[in-house]
Enzyme design. Structure first.
Site, PDB file in Angstrom:
ATOM      1  N   ASP A 380      10.923  23.116   3.312  1.00  0.00           N
ATOM      2  CA  ASP A 380      11.853  24.240   3.306  1.00  0.00           C
ATOM      3  C   ASP A 380      12.673  24.295   4.583  1.00  0.00           C
ATOM      4  O   ASP A 380      12.284  23.768   5.617  1.00  0.00           O
ATOM      5  CB  ASP A 380      11.088  25.557   3.127  1.00  0.00           C
ATOM      6  N   GLU A 381      13.804  24.932   4.516  1.00  0.00           N
ATOM      7  CA  GLU A 381      14.650  25.277   5.662  1.00  0.00           C
ATOM      8  C   GLU A 381      14.888  24.088   6.601  1.00  0.00           C
ATOM      9  O   GLU A 381      14.875  24.226   7.827  1.00  0.00           O
ATOM     10  CB  GLU A 381      14.034  26.458   6.427  1.00  0.00           C
TER      11      GLU A 381
END
Length: 571
Positions: A380-381
């Site tokens: 993620d991210e």
């Protein structure tokens, strides 16, 4: 209310706010666990008279007490009272009638340890006896009986049946996990004072009349703990495991690495823990788990029938590792350790082969310590990683996980790369309209549902909540309960959903009291969504059962949030 043992619980349980279980449908929805509710009788429609007044009364009483609400309830053979002469009997199954199953005996020992302090009774654990003295199940059981029986395939791997008579309460299951879940239901059917660590006088330890047949909707029912932002001790993790077990959670997802700290010792890369684990959000000494610590967490979780899923986040959320070993950076320069909360600035160097040598070593050591089938690779991210580098890293990470005999799980951004066959994507979005997620699910990628505006337990309840964040919105108790995993993301086949997970991130949390406050009362709702048939989902009924948990949490020392959406009993 900490430590209080309110005596108003009985009045609450007689309240008529619970739904009549006659409306329940126990048919198995798409995506349910093997052997889940498909074989269960409905609470009102079974052929054995469950539509009777007695069955309606039994269902209403169970519905007022138990979370997750069972799939099917009808009248049993009478209420059962635990007394000083009650024993716990183990029928280990036909395969080993003399010695019984060690796992079943372990569940019986757990049940005895749970019930002895408050009742003050000895509750000896014994092998089940018969009239001919040769082992096997009693013709007329007495006491608390835990029986392994493979005769009902519809119970699957985790289902159970709990039936009371005036002489006994019998929990039957195909597996020790099913017995354990049945014990949690037995626990909730007893007065809340049973959670006390000291003997409580003047309480009738009565299990109400009921015949419960219960199976989970989803095979994966998880809770995530973030030890990276703030280090959580082994004792804190084990305390959380005990809380999760009460609500039939079966998976513990440990977020072990992030920008702020690396929390697991890796022998082949020792600075990851000794240096990368030396700080946390806001500074402080941080900490890490030795491999012996990690084995203890895995052992303790297994004793409560939770499988541990370790997460090694990448290519983003990697500053602690990058600071520990300069060669993992594309420029060969190690950044400083990080104690803030901003995200998206770090990335492993996807073009460097040393990145995958490192990852292979880490996964090899973690996999050897982890008996469960999954390793979580994060994903993620990764805002400082190009799309091409992200795909390269994610593909290689999945291959490495598979090479060490595990299945990869990643946050749902891995759907923008190339999810491997069998991989699971964990959805943490809020909109429910992510095209990549729907496309991957349609192609066969399984989903774990953790929408941040429903199941992120670190989201504030409202603007007055003293800890937590609200980037995904304020998430009150009803909001966290009122959603369906099968329909939350548009275009996702219901059968692609493998389960649900509640997540507790710790940027603002470290003390038990703050973790309790954010976890309760929302966690039980996520647990019910994962276990109970969708047809039972009813906020008005649920809030009655939730209110009944308040005195139980108080007796357990859980400092929960008294949501104004719930009519909590007076202390």
């Amino acid at each position: 209310m900490r430590g209080a043992l309110p005596r108003v619980l009985c009045a609450l349980l007689l309240a008529s706010g619970a739904t009549a279980a006659g409306a329940r449908a126990a048919s198995s929805p798409p995506g349910s666990a093997p052997g889940a509710a498909s074989g269960a009788a409905t609470a009102s429609g079974s052929a054995s008279g469950s539509g009777s007044a007695a069955s309606r009364a039994a269902a209403a009483e169970v519905d007022a007490r138990v979370i997750p609400v069972p799939a099917a309830v009808q009248a049993g053979g009478g209420a059962f009272r635990i007394t000083s002469g009650t024993r716990i009997e183990v029928d280990g199954g036909a395969d080993a009638p003399d010695a019984g199953s060690p796992e079943a005996h372990a569940v019986a020992d757990y049940a005895a340890a749970l019930l002895r302090p408050a009742t003050g009774y000895p509750l000896p654990v014994e092998q089940s006896r018969t009239a001919d003295g040769e082992g096997g199940r009693d013709a007329d059981p007495a006491g608390i009986v835990l029986a392994l029986d493979s005769a009902d395939p519809g119970l699957g791997d985790e289902g159970y049946r709990l039936r009371t008579t005036a002489q006994a309460v019998t929990v039957t299951a195909r597996t020790p996990a099913g017995l354990f879940h049945g014990v949690q239901t037995l626990r909730q059917l007893l007065p809340a004072a049973v959670e006390s660590h000291d003997a409580v006088s003047g309480v009738a330890w009565t299990v109400p009349d009921a015949d419960i047949r219960d199976v989970p909707r989803y095979a994966y029912r998880g809770a995530m703990l973030d030890s990276a932002r703030h280090f959580l001790t082994v004792a804190q993790v084990e305390r959380a495991i005990d809380q999760y077990a009460l609500y039939k959670i079966n998976t513990l997802h440990l977020h072990l690495t992030d920008d702020q700290g690396w929390r697991i010792a890796i022998d082949s890369w020792p600075r990851l823990a000794s240096y990368g684990g030396s700080t946390q959000v806001g500074g402080g000494s941080g900490g890490y788990y030795t491999q012996a610590d990690y084995r203890e967490i895995v052992r303790y979780a297994a004793s409560r029938f939770l499988t541990v899923v370790p997460e090694i986040d990448g290519p983003g959320h990697s500053n602690a590792a990058l600071a520990s070993y300069a060669e993992l950076n594309c420029d060969g320069k190690a950044p400083a350790l990080y104690t803030g909360t901003a995200v998206g600035f770090s990335s492993f160097c996807a073009p460097k082969e040393v990145t995958y040598t490192f990852l292979d070593d880490v996964v090899r050591e973690i996999a050897a310590l982890t008996p469960g089938p999954y390793v979580h690779i994060g994903g993620d991210e990764a805002q400082s990683t190009s799309a091409a580098d992200y795909a390269t890293y994610t593909d290689r990470a999945q291959q490495i996980v598979a090479a060490h005999g595990k299945t990869a799980v990643g946050w749902h951004q891995i759907d923008s790369a190339h999810p491997a066959p069998g991989a699971l994507a964990q959805y943490w979005g809020t909109a429910g309209n992510e095209a990549d997620v729907a496309k991957a699910a349609q192609a066969g990628t399984g989903l774990i549902m953790s929408p941040a505006n429903r199941s992120y337990l670190d989201m504030q309840y409202d603007a007055s909540t003293p800890v937590g964040k609200h980037w995904a919105g304020y998430v009150d108790v009803r909001t966290s309960y009122d959603w369906d995993p099968a329909t939350f993301v548009q275009g996702v086949p219901a059968g692609a959903v493998r389960g649900v997970e509640a997540a507790l991130w710790t940027e603002t949390l470290q003390a038990n009291k703050d973790m309790d406050y954010m976890t309760f009362p929302r966690l039980p709702g996520i647990a019910e969504i994962g276990w109970s048939p969708q047809a039972t989902h009813d906020w008005d009924a649920y809030r009655v059962r939730l209110a009944a948990q308040g005195p139980r949490w108080a007796a357990m020392g859980i400092d929960y949030y008294r949501s104004p959406q719930v009519d909590w009993p007076a202390s």
